[in-house]
Design a protein around this motif. Structure first.
Motif, mmCIF file in Angstrom:
data_model
loop_
_atom_site.group_PDB
_atom_site.id
_atom_site.type_symbol
_atom_site.label_atom_id
_atom_site.label_comp_id
_atom_site.label_asym_id
_atom_site.label_seq_id
_atom_site.Cartn_x
_atom_site.Cartn_y
_atom_site.Cartn_z
ATOM 1 N N THR A 1 0.836 -1.215 0.000
ATOM 2 C CA THR A 1 0.000 0.000 0.000
ATOM 3 C C THR A 1 0.865 1.255 0.000
ATOM 4 O O THR A 1 0.599 2.226 -0.730
ATOM 5 C CB THR A 1 -0.927 -0.030 1.225
ATOM 6 N N ASN A 2 1.920 1.280 0.824
ATOM 7 C CA ASN A 2 2.822 2.443 0.877
ATOM 8 C C ASN A 2 3.517 2.655 -0.460
ATOM 9 O O ASN A 2 3.681 3.793 -0.923
ATOM 10 C CB ASN A 2 3.845 2.257 1.992
ATOM 11 N N LEU A 3 3.957 1.551 -1.097
ATOM 12 C CA LEU A 3 4.632 1.679 -2.384
ATOM 13 C C LEU A 3 3.672 2.204 -3.445
ATOM 14 O O LEU A 3 4.056 3.036 -4.289
ATOM 15 C CB LEU A 3 5.209 0.326 -2.805
ATOM 16 N N ILE A 4 2.422 1.736 -3.433
ATOM 17 C CA ILE A 4 1.434 2.242 -4.404
ATOM 18 C C ILE A 4 1.193 3.729 -4.175
ATOM 19 O O ILE A 4 1.060 4.511 -5.130
ATOM 20 C CB ILE A 4 0.134 1.422 -4.283
ATOM 21 N N HIS A 5 1.173 4.152 -2.890
ATOM 22 C CA HIS A 5 1.015 5.582 -2.585
ATOM 23 C C HIS A 5 2.212 6.379 -3.101
ATOM 24 O O HIS A 5 2.041 7.472 -3.683
ATOM 25 C CB HIS A 5 0.864 5.746 -1.069
ATOM 26 N N ASP A 6 3.430 5.857 -2.911
ATOM 27 C CA ASP A 6 4.626 6.538 -3.442
ATOM 28 C C ASP A 6 4.573 6.615 -4.957
ATOM 29 O O ASP A 6 5.011 7.621 -5.560
ATOM 30 C CB ASP A 6 5.887 5.801 -3.004
ATOM 31 N N LEU A 7 4.049 5.563 -5.593
ATOM 32 C CA LEU A 7 3.957 5.567 -7.055
ATOM 33 C C LEU A 7 2.950 6.600 -7.533
ATOM 34 O O LEU A 7 3.153 7.241 -8.577
ATOM 35 C CB LEU A 7 3.570 4.157 -7.523
ATOM 36 N N GLN A 8 1.876 6.779 -6.772
ATOM 37 C CA GLN A 8 0.894 7.796 -7.136
ATOM 38 C C GLN A 8 1.498 9.190 -7.065
ATOM 39 O O GLN A 8 1.168 10.064 -7.865
ATOM 40 C CB GLN A 8 -0.334 7.692 -6.227
ATOM 41 N N LYS A 9 2.392 9.409 -6.120
ATOM 42 C CA LYS A 9 3.073 10.713 -6.030
ATOM 43 C C LYS A 9 3.905 10.993 -7.266
ATOM 44 O O LYS A 9 4.143 12.148 -7.621
ATOM 45 C CB LYS A 9 3.961 10.751 -4.789
ATOM 46 N N LEU A 10 4.380 9.904 -7.923
ATOM 47 C CA LEU A 10 5.190 10.065 -9.130
ATOM 48 C C LEU A 10 4.336 10.086 -10.381
ATOM 49 O O LEU A 10 4.871 10.000 -11.503
ATOM 50 C CB LEU A 10 6.209 8.928 -9.229
ATOM 51 N N GLY A 11 3.018 10.168 -10.213
ATOM 52 C CA GLY A 11 2.141 10.332 -11.362
ATOM 53 C C GLY A 11 1.676 9.050 -12.001
ATOM 54 O O GLY A 11 1.198 9.084 -13.140
ATOM 55 N N LEU A 12 1.805 7.925 -11.334
ATOM 56 C CA LEU A 12 1.361 6.656 -11.902
ATOM 57 C C LEU A 12 0.459 5.963 -10.889
ATOM 58 O O LEU A 12 0.893 5.655 -9.774
ATOM 59 C CB LEU A 12 2.562 5.759 -12.238
ATOM 60 N N SER A 13 -0.792 5.748 -11.272
ATOM 61 C CA SER A 13 -1.769 5.136 -10.364
ATOM 62 C C SER A 13 -2.059 3.712 -10.827
ATOM 63 O O SER A 13 -2.255 3.471 -12.029
ATOM 64 C CB SER A 13 -3.069 5.949 -10.337
ATOM 65 N N ILE A 14 -2.062 2.806 -9.879
ATOM 66 C CA ILE A 14 -2.407 1.415 -10.176
ATOM 67 C C ILE A 14 -3.404 0.922 -9.128
ATOM 68 O O ILE A 14 -3.524 1.501 -8.039
ATOM 69 C CB ILE A 14 -1.157 0.493 -10.185
ATOM 70 N N SER A 15 -4.116 -0.115 -9.481
ATOM 71 C CA SER A 15 -5.086 -0.689 -8.555
ATOM 72 C C SER A 15 -4.365 -1.541 -7.509
ATOM 73 O O SER A 15 -3.330 -2.168 -7.791
ATOM 74 C CB SER A 15 -6.096 -1.553 -9.325
ATOM 75 N N SER A 16 -4.936 -1.578 -6.336
ATOM 76 C CA SER A 16 -4.338 -2.389 -5.273
ATOM 77 C C SER A 16 -4.544 -3.873 -5.512
ATOM 78 O O SER A 16 -3.902 -4.706 -4.869
ATOM 79 C CB SER A 16 -4.935 -2.014 -3.911
ATOM 80 N N SER A 17 -5.433 -4.226 -6.445
ATOM 81 C CA SER A 17 -5.705 -5.647 -6.727
ATOM 82 C C SER A 17 -4.947 -6.153 -7.943
ATOM 83 O O SER A 17 -5.217 -7.242 -8.417
ATOM 84 C CB SER A 17 -7.210 -5.846 -6.944
#
Length: 1973
Positions: free
Chosen positions: A1658-1674
């Motif tokens: 979850t933390n890594l996905i949040h960090d990735l969103q900060k870099l402009g790339l959003s992915i689903s947690s599933s």
């Protein structure tokens, strides 16, 4: 020199008393005293007139030739004196020799053999000495080890000979010399070895060999010589070593010794003859045997020992005792021959494990002929084989003697059981004393012989035996229990070479004393593992087991079966027998016997005998059980089972029978009946309905006619009852029924009374039964099945005449035409069945049926109408219902009507209903019997016949297996058809009839019948078969073009090959169609056009087909393409016609060049692979080349050496070889290949460099490279191979090594590298170490045996204070032992550099501790690591807790590269520390003893509370405390229940309430704690065995053990079994609980890890969103992989995007002393700033920065001064600005609001890619404090504000202006040009921000993928654990059941809930996480 020349004497001059040295005078060849006197004068320099005399040391004067010859011998000492009796004024040393007499050697064997104890002929043991040497010689053979002992007798000459041969490794001449030296043992022989000797002996060699079978049995240098001279008087040794071309031969004999003694020669000296194979020239012709030996020499290595002059004392035993001494040899070498297992019964079928391939052959020759021969392996009757094969079980043990040289002895004891009627202990037939004992006072079996034979290194020592050991002696207390078992054992001891034997290996010297030493330890061995416990107990248990399992004293006869017997707690297999034979008496099933020693004494009949176990046939055993029925069975009948020991074998059968008969007289015998009220029913009475049975009175009488009403048995009495039953048996034959039943008891008047029964009406047979019974439930049998007495009265009641009838049950089903019976049941007026009394003819009537019958029959009460037949139409297979009326005249009611259903009848005939000829169908009416005479059809057409099977009325009928067959005849090959009419009655017979080559019509006949049925008549039908009119044949024709019409057209054959030139067209193809009779069929386009196909085209002209023409065929252009042409007519059966068209090549039109192998050709070398040239036609088909065409083929090319070209024809090609280029640039070379003048072709070869001849080294320059010791160089050293023209040579696999100065150490080591495909090799970036100074390196290579060297590279090694090279430590205090759990001592650790000073950097320092010792310095994986960071080379380790377990621990300090690594780069010396136990805390057993149970019984075994319990003093960590304090343990028994009185507490033996056990070294042994007989105690109570240390103030926790006490032996046995079950269940419950706990912990840990990974995801996905790339947690792993791939593509695209680059050329120098050009050292992201800064620094952009001035000067010189250089070591760093310096306006405190233009130091915009420290220093020097501002106005404003307070540096603007530090601006000199005009001299741009973002995204995505895979793996593990959880539920159920069973057992025992003891808390080990396997 000869012995005469070596003769000398020693002479002392003692005339004047001077102490002068002796003089040596040679007397070789001197035979005269005068000559000797002259030598004396000359040696002593005496004058001829000097006066003296010469005397011996015995003062005998020598004065003439006679005394000189007789008194002087070589080596004597002489005096020069003035007179004979002159006193010696100075001492004299006389030289003497005292060599032993040769009898020491030749007679030693006689004394040694006869002096040894033993009463057997020692000759076989002398043979064994020679075989020992052969075994040692063959020990290292890879294949078979052949040893042959042959005896040769010559009766004519009396000269006999012994020869021992082996195929071992042989001996060199030096080894043969060593063998000849008496008593030169293998240990002394070590110093005399030369190159040819064997490797030195090792004492610890082959210790792991089973039974010490190491073949190392040739030790002392004595046995062989003793054996030879014991057997004979001379020997000859012939030997040859492996791979030696010489044979060595040596002789030694008694006669030779005598001759040498007589001739005064050296006794123990001789010659070794070295000769070639088969050279027997030195052997007399009379010695034929030896000559034959020599002539047969053909082995690669061997040794042959020949002994001659055999004594007459031995020859008789050799010949007549051949079998005896062969058995003795087989006994001595038994285990070498047969392997460690010995000669078992399986040895003939398989090879024993560990057996060496030893073959010892023994032969006996007489007068040159072999008369006896044997292989010791084939001997089956040697004593050891007897021991092995007669033994039933083996007890193995090992003995270890104490001391430094303590040896190991493997031992075994065998058990020889008593079988049937004799002992099986084997008898040694070679010894008189081994005769079987007669039993008069002597023990059986072994008797009084010793138990153990002794083996040394696997070889028997025949004269040493050991009687027994303390643990296997016959114990006094158990002698009666085991009886003769101790005399049925034999044993063997196998010792290694730690035990001494005599030199002739006949006796042991110290084996007995060492083994019986009290320090020798014996351990029982099972499957190679030592067993805990005392060996004496193991031995006694084993002996008991052998006695019970293997001794056979009772013979069980007449085997019945194997059954499972329930012993109360469990079932076991027992074998049933009908009889036994015991002590000569046979007891059988059914025999009367009596028991003994039972209460009461029982008589009974034997039912069976039971033997525990599973057996087949008659067997012997020592025990068993017998089962009997207690007699008399009528009274008792109880089945009882007793051990055989309870059988009374002395009582007679008559006595038992008398006892049984007296008991049987009391049994009830008869019953009598009286009729007090008349109405008596008599036997056989016949009456009509209404019979009355009067009242009855019964009485029971015994065998003595006495009335009784009770039955007595087993001291009990039971009342007798009487039952009255009346039965009716109907006359119809039905089962009897009970009419009434009454039971009565004994009345007061002594009788049994029954009431009256009235009015019995039913006809039938009646019986009245009066029966005595035991109870009202109807028990009439007592005892052994004997019935109680009864009385039966039979009478009859009859029925009336017939009145009416009823139709009985008819047969089913009823069928048309099938006869059936019709029963009519007659009844009287009461409805009872009655018998017909008259004859009558019944009448049958029915509509639609013809009914008839045959006759009538009276059967019982029925009138049966026989064989009724019905005929009619039933319409269907389901049948039809009919009404039938039956009339019987003469009865009151004479008629009955019934409904019947009739089915079709049985098959009667066949019928044909239709015929189909394949074109039309002909129908025949049903019932038609006449068909047409002939039916016609065509050949190969499908025809069919419809047939049916009908009954007699014409109804289709069904029946199983109704198979109708139609069989054709009249021509061969006609088919037979069948159809099944079983289901419908009809069927179709059909198929295809096809006759080959049918040209005309043919008549055939068909026979139609039902298979297997003779009752149904067959049908005959005739047919006419006509030829088929279908297309069956096809012909194809061809006419050549340009031929006349009259020319015959060619008819093609099927599969014919047609040849045409490639590319032509084949025309004029025609065809014909024919039918089966080969009649031409006219082609009808509408009918045939669509059916004609060809495979070479899809389009066929209808007009051509009508004219019989086929399409044209185009010939293939490739000669290898054969065209398969096929014409097909499509019909019911396709008709094909095919032929082949094969193209042929045309005229030459082109050339094809084929280059074989690689196109690469080396410059200056002949090409290995040739080229091939082929001639082609217009379609590239290859032509054949004639020899006259070879000169027309030419090859030319630039630089080609045409003078050596070679051309020849091979197949269809011209092969050109010997191609070589001698000049020209590398690259493509075009070959011009021509044929004649018109045809040319080109081929390209790649010209590459030639073979390497020199090396090009790329590294630093010629000046030495300064390197800090221990550091790595910046750039690698590369080497390139060059050819003779200076081109890089691409030679792969050339080995290149890096030579170095011996004082220089490279890390890692250089090794040898191989060049790659480019001829290039790069060495690693080495780190150098060594003493400071200059060293050299030089690459070298070898190619084609020619050495190549590169230039030398020089290195200047400087001292390094940052690299650690050693670790030193100092411990606080000198103690090396610590108490467990306390801190280790404090350690001060220093890390030193090369200068032996502390390093100046921080390093990762570790203290590693592990238990035990390691063979190397490797750190084991289970070591404990303590980590720290040592600053400035020093650290102090303190406060580290020591381990909790006692032992010796290894410690080492080491350095690792990273903090968590376990790979040490530098270690200190390993030191050891020892942990000792703490103070004692508790008293615990070494192993839990379980719950004891004791019984207050007479048998002492049942009163033993503790057999063997070791108590240990434990500290708080669970370690054994070796406390030297001598104290005692007080052992008492205390009641578990405080309510029990002390007087009710059990006592120990001797009525002792307390026992004292000494404790030594922390341990105390409690053995055989037994309670006093008749000791007080409450039955079934629980007590505590309380053990505590007496008078100890250390507060040590006592040990308490609960036990159960019983007074009843039987209850004790039951409770013992329950307690054992409780202990097992208790252990099982504990294991279940541990498993559940471990499973839960693992499950929780994995679940927690999964949750943490999910959180991380979850933390890594949040960090990735900060870099402009959003992915689903599933998202899944595959989705992340796709994202990573997409981002990688985007990153690569961004990486190669056009961006600003510095176009200045890179300086090509691999040296590590060059940093680079100024323009390459920095990057600037802002384009405007990059442009203005590049212009501002344009004069410096091309400047090359070096680290040293030396390198700068070198570059300056190489470039002739054209290259700018800047050495870093020349920069003055003191005045450089601080990189973090504030802007001038900040320093001047000017407000930020007043400043515009965004000022910044220009150097802040620079981005450095390498060496940031030096780059900052360089650009700070070049740029100074230059400032960058947005525009010129802002710059001027900024300068005006700053100069009011401080100096203002140069200012640059982003739009290209410059204000110098002096304030000057404007003009072209201060205006930057456009970036295009800078010609690439501009700072490059760094990677874009998007690129950095993309790189970060990829990194985070990879982490997410890793986390997802981790989560997936954890989930899989959780799922597997969930599956295990399902299993755990099952285990929980098992745990629950086990707990319930445990509670139930504890409740039965009367246990309270046990309190489990445990060690103190610190000793509990934390359970580690486990994983599912």
């Amino acid at each position: 020199m000869d012995d005469v020349e070596d003769a000398f004497v020693f002479v002392y001059d003692r005339r004047r008393g001077k102490n002068e040295e002796r003089r040596k005078i040679h007397i070789g060849g001197v035979f005269s005293f005068d000559v000797f006197l002259e030598k004396v004068l000359d040696v002593f320099e005496l004058a001829s007139d000097d006066e003296f005399i010469v005397t011996t040391t015995g003062r005998e004067e020598i004065n003439d030739d006679d005394t000189f010859v007789t008194l002087i011998e070589s080596g004597d000492t002489l005096y020069l004196l003035q007179y004979v009796d002159q006193p010696l004024e100075a001492p004299v040393a006389e030289h003497i020799e005292y060599q032993p007499h040769y009898d020491t050697l030749i007679k030693s064997g006689i004394y040694e053999y006869y002096a040894s104890e033993g009463n057997m002929n020692p000759l076989p043991f002398a043979f064994a000495e020679l075989i020992d040497n052969a075994l040692a010689a063959t020990a290292k053979n890879i294949g078979p080890r052949i040893i042959e002992l042959s005896l040769h007798f010559n009766t004519s000459t009396g000269e006999h000979m012994l020869c021992v041969y082996d195929n071992g490794q042989g001996m060199s001449s030096r080894q043969l010399n060593n063998w000849a030296i008496y008593r030169l043992s293998k240990f002394n022989r070590k110093d005399r070895r030369d190159i040819g000797e064997l490797p030195p002996y090792h004492d610890d060699e082959n210790l792991a060999t089973p039974k010490s079978l190491n073949s190392d049995i040739s030790w002392f240098g004595v046995g062989g010589k003793q054996a030879i001279f014991f057997i004979g008087n001379s020997t000859r040794i012939i030997t040859k070593q492996t791979n030696s071309c010489d044979v060595h031969e040596f002789t030694m004999s008694k006669n030779e010794f005598k001759r040498k003694e007589k001739n005064k020669e050296a006794i123990f000296a001789g010659y070794i003859r070295n000769r070639t194979f088969g050279d027997s020239s030195h052997i007399p012709h009379s010695d034929e045997v030896i000559r034959d030996f020599i002539n047969s020499e053909n082995d690669d290595s061997f040794t042959r020992v020949i002994v001659s002059g055999i004594s007459e004392n031995h020859t008789h035993f050799m010949k007549h005792g051949f079998d005896v001494w062969n058995r003795q040899l087989a006994h001595i070498y038994h285990y070498y021959i047969h392997g460690p297992e010995g000669n078992t019964s399986m040895s003939r079928n398989r090879k024993n494990i560990g057996v060496s391939d030893v073959n010892i052959m023994v032969t006996l020759h007489e007068n040159g002929e072999k008369i006896l021969s044997t292989n010791l392996r084939d001997i089956e009757d040697d004593l050891e084989t007897k021991y092995i094969r007669t033994s039933a079980n083996t007890f193995e043990f090992v003995a270890k003697s104490d001391g430094e040289n303590g040896g190991i002895v493997e031992g075994m004891i065998r058990y020889h059981p008593f079988l049937y009627d004799r002992e099986t202990y084997p008898i040694d037939s070679t010894q008189e004393s081994s005769a079987e004992y007669d039993g008069t006072g002597e023990p059986p079996g072994r008797g009084r012989r010793p138990i153990f034979e002794c083996y040394w290194n696997g070889r028997l020592i025949p004269y040493t035996f050991i009687d027994d050991f303390d643990w296997c002696k016959i114990p006094r207390k158990q002698a009666a229990l085991l009886g003769d078992c101790f005399y049925r054992i034999s044993g063997c001891l196998f010792s290694n070479d730690k035990f001494q034997v005599s030199t002739n290996k006949l006796t042991f010297i110290d084996l007995d004393s060492k083994l019986k030493d009290r320090n020798t330890i014996f351990n029982h061995m099972v499957l190679g593992e030592e067993q805990n416990g005392q060996i004496n107990r193991h031995f006694v248990d084993w002996l008991k087991e052998c006695h019970e399992k293997h001794d056979k004293q009772v013979k069980f006869l007449k085997h019945v079966s194997v059954v499972m017997k329930n012993d109360g707690t469990h079932k076991s297999k027992h074998t049933l027998y009908k009889a036994i034979e015991w002590e000569g008496r046979v007891f059988s099933k059914g025999q009367l016997v009596r028991t003994q020693r039972t209460v009461p004494i029982i008589c009974g009949t034997i039912r069976k005998f039971l033997l525990p176990g599973e057996y087949d046939g008659d067997v012997y055993s020592v025990g068993g059980e017998f089962e009997l029925v207690q007699e008399p069975q009528a009274l008792f009948g109880e089945i009882r089972c007793f051990p055989l020991s309870k059988l009374d074998r002395n009582v007679s059968v008559e006595i038992i029978q008398d006892i049984v008969q007296r008991e049987e007289g009391k049994l009830p015998a008869t019953i009598e009946v009286e009729w007090p009220d008349n109405d008596e029913v008599t036997e056989g009475q016949v009456s009509f309905a209404g019979v009355n049975i009067g009242a009855m009175q019964a009485v029971i009488l015994n065998q003595d006619d006495e009335p009784i009403h009770k039955l007595f048995s087993n001291n009990e009495s039971r009342k007798l009852l009487v039952e009255q039953r009346i039965y009716l048996s109907p006359t119809s034959g039905e089962m009897s029924v009970q009419v009434s039943s009454h039971v009565t008891s004994h009345s007061k008047n002594g009788d049994y009374y029954f009431e009256r029964i009235e009015n019995l009406k039913a006809p039938g047979n009646y019986s009245v039964t009066v029966q005595a019974a035991l109870d009202e439930s109807g028990v009439y049998i007592y005892g052994d099945g004997r019935k109680l007495p009864s009385l039966t009265i039979n009478f009859c009641i009859q029925e009336s005449p017939p009145y009416r009838f009823m139709v009985g049950i008819l047969e089913s089903p009823l069928r048309i035409g099938c006869p059936f019976d019709l029963p009519l049941d007659m009844q009287d007026d009461n409805g009872h069945s009655t018998r017909p009394t008259f004859e009558v003819d019944p009448i049958l009537e029915s509509n639609g049926l013809e009914l008839s019958y045959d006759s009538t029959e009276i059967k019982g009460n029925s009138l049966v109408i026989k064989d009724v037949v019905a005929i009619g139409d039933v319409m269907s297979q389901q049948g039809k219902n009919f009404q039938m009326k039956v009339i019987v005249p003469g009865l009151a009611r004479e008629s009955q009507t019934l409904k019947i259903r009739l089915l079709p009848g049985d098959p009667h005939s066949l019928a044909i209903t239709a015929f189909n000829d394949g074109f039309k169908e002909i129908q025949f009416e049903q019932g038609t019997t006449e068909l047409p005479e002939f039916l016609t059809f065509e050949n190969s057409s499908n025809i069919s016949l419809n047939v049916g099977v009908v009954d007699i009325a014409g109804n289709p009928t069904l029946k199983p297996r109704l198979t109708v067959q139609c069989k054709f005849s009249g021509s061969p090959g006609l088919p037979t058809w069948t159809c099944n009419c079983s289901n419908t009655g009809y069927g179709v017979i059909g198929g295809k009839i096809k006759l080959k080559h049918l040209k005309t019509e043919k008549k055939i006949q068909a026979k139609i019948e039902v298979q297997g049925s003779k009752e149904i008549a067959a049908l005959q039908q005739k047919f006419i078969l006509k030829p088929s009119s279908k297309i069956c044949f096809l012909n194809v024709f061809y006419k050549k073009p340009l031929t006349s019409n009259n020319e015959e057209i060619q008819k093609l054959k099927r599969g014919q090959d047609m040849y045409f030139e490639a590319g032509e067209t084949m025309t004029n193809i025609s065809f014909q169609l024919l039918d089966e009779a080969k009649r031409i069929v006219l082609i009808d386009v509408s009918k045939h056009a669509l059916n004609i196909q060809v495979n070479w085209t899809d389009e066929i002209s209808s007009t051509d087909l009508e004219n019989g023409l086929l399409p044209d065929i185009v010939i293939p252009t490739n000669v290898s393409d054969t065209r398969f042409c096929q014409v097909t007519y499509l019909g019911e059966k396709n008709v094909h016609f095919s032929f082949n068209i094969k193209p042929i090549a045309g005229q030459p039109a082109g050339i094809k060049v084929t280059i074989h192998g690689s196109r690469e050709t080396r410059l200056g070398m002949i090409r290995r692979e040739p080229i091939s040239i082929s001639l082609l036609d217009n379609f590239s088909n290859q032509l054949n080349i004639a020899p006259n065409q070879l000169d027309m083929v030419n090859v030319k090319a630039e630089g080609l050496d045409e003078s050596i070209l070679s051309k020849y024809i091979e197949g269809k090609c011209v092969v050109v070889s010997d191609i070589q280029f001698n000049q020209g640039p590398l690259g493509s070379k075009e070959l011009v290949v021509s044929y004649g003048d018109d045809i040319q072709e080109y081929a390209v070869l790649q010209l590459i460099a030639g073979t390497p001849v020199t090396l090009q080294v790329k590294a630093w320059g010629d000046d030495p490279l300064p390197v800090l010791s221990g550091t790595r160089i910046r750039d690698p050293i590369t080497v390139q191979l060059l050819d003779g023209w200076g081109n890089p040579s691409p030679e792969n696999g050339v080995k290149v090594l890096l030579g170095k100065d011996p004082g220089l150490k490279l890390t890692p080591s250089a090794g040898v590298l191989k060049t790659n495909n480019d001829g290039f090799v790069a060495f690693q970036k080495f780190s150098f170490s060594g003493k400071c100074g200059e060293f050299w390196l030089q690459p070298r290579a070898i190619y084609n045996r020619r050495a190549m060297e590169g230039r030398k590279l020089f290195i200047s090694l400087l001292p390094n204070t940052e690299t650690p090279v050693s670790i030193q430590y100092q411990r606080s205090g000198q103690e090396t032992t610590v108490t467990v759990g306390t801190p280790w001592p404090e350690y001060e650790v220093d890390i030193l550099s090369e200068e032996e000073t502390r390093v100046t950097t921080s390093v990762n320092l570790c203290l590693v501790i592990w238990k035990g010792k390691t063979k190397s310095d490797e750190i084991p994986s289970n070591a404990e690591w303590h980590r720290a960071v040592a600053s400035n080379g020093h650290h102090s380790f303190h406060g580290i807790k020591s381990p909790t377990k006692v032992g010796e621990y290894c410690c080492v300090f080491c350095i690792t590269e990273i903090i968590a690594s376990k790979t040490a780069t530098l270690t200190s010396e390993v030191f050891t520390m020892k942990t000792v136990p703490g103070v004692p805390k508790c008293l615990l057993p070494s192993s839990e003893p379980g719950t004891p149970t004791v019984s207050n019984a007479h048998v002492a075994v049942n009163r033993i509370l503790i057999r063997n319990l070791k108590l240990q003093l434990m500290d708080g960590m669970g370690n054994l405390c070796n406390d030297d304090t001598k104290c005692n343990i007080s052992v008492t028994i205390q009641p578990c229940d405080q309510t029990l009185k002390c007087s009710e507490t059990p006592m120990f033996v001797g009525n002792a309430s307390r026992l004292f056990v000494p404790i030594r070294k922390g341990e105390a042994l409690l053995q055989n704690l037994t309670l006093q007989e008749n000791s007080p105690g409450i039955d079934g109570s629980q007590y505590i065995l309380h053990c505590e240390i007496q008078n100890d103030e250390r507060n040590i926790q006592p040990y308490m053990l609960k036990f159960l006490f019983y007074n009843d032996a039987k209850k004790y046995a039951q409770m013992s079994e329950l307690v054992q079950q409780r202990d097992v269940l208790l252990h099982a419950v504990k294991m279940y609980e541990e498993t559940f706990s471990a499973h839960k912990t693992l499950f929780d840990e994995i679940k927690q890890g999964c949750a943490e990974a999910d959180k991380k995801k979850t933390n890594l996905i949040h960090d990735l969103q900060k870099l402009g790339l959003s992915i689903s947690s599933s998202c899944q792993s595959c989705d992340i992989s796709q994202l990573i791939e997409d981002c990688s593509l985007r990153r690569n695209s961004l990486m190669h995007d056009d961006k600003r680059k510095c176009l200045l050329p890179e300086y090509q120098d691999g040296s590590s002393e060059v940093l680079g050009k100024i323009g390459h050292l920095a990057l600037i992201s802002d384009d405007d700033a990059a442009c203005v800064l590049s212009w501002h620094m344009s004069a410096d952009m091309d400047c090359l920065v070096t680290f040293t001035t030396k390198k700068a000067r070198e570059i300056h010189k190489l470039s002739d001064g054209r290259q700018q250089v800047l050495p870093i070591d020349s920069i003055y760093k003191k005045n450089l600005s601080d990189w973090k310096k504030q802007l001038p306006h900040v320093k001047a405190r000017i407000s930020q609001d007043q400043v515009t233009g965004n000022p910044i130091f220009a150097r802040k915009l620079l981005n450095f890619q390498k060496d940031q420290v030096n780059c900052r220093m360089i650009f700070t020097m070049l740029l100074g404090d230059t400032i960058l501002i947005d525009d010129l106005d802002s710059a001027n404003q900024y300068r005006n504000m700053v100069v009011k307070h401080t100096h203002c540096p140069t200012i640059l603007t982003r739009n290209g202006h410059r204000i110098r530090s002096n304030g000057k601006f404007g003009g072209n000199q201060n205006r930057a040009p456009a970036v295009e005009k800078l010609r690439g001299m501009v700072f490059g741009a760094p990677m874009s921000e998007e690129y950095s973002t993309c790189v970060k995204q990829i990194e985070i995505l990879k982490n997410i993928k890793s986390v997802i895979e981790e989560i997936h793996s954890s989930q899989e593990e959780l799922e597997s654990l969930q599956l295990e959880t399902d299993e755990m539920k099952f285990k929980e159920q098992e745990h629950k059941e086990a707990q319930e069973r445990l509670n139930a057992i504890e409740k039965k025992i009367g246990f309270h809930k046990p309190q489990r003891r445990s060690l103190p808390e610190p000793t509990r080990q934390t359970r580690k996480r486990f994983k599912k396997s």
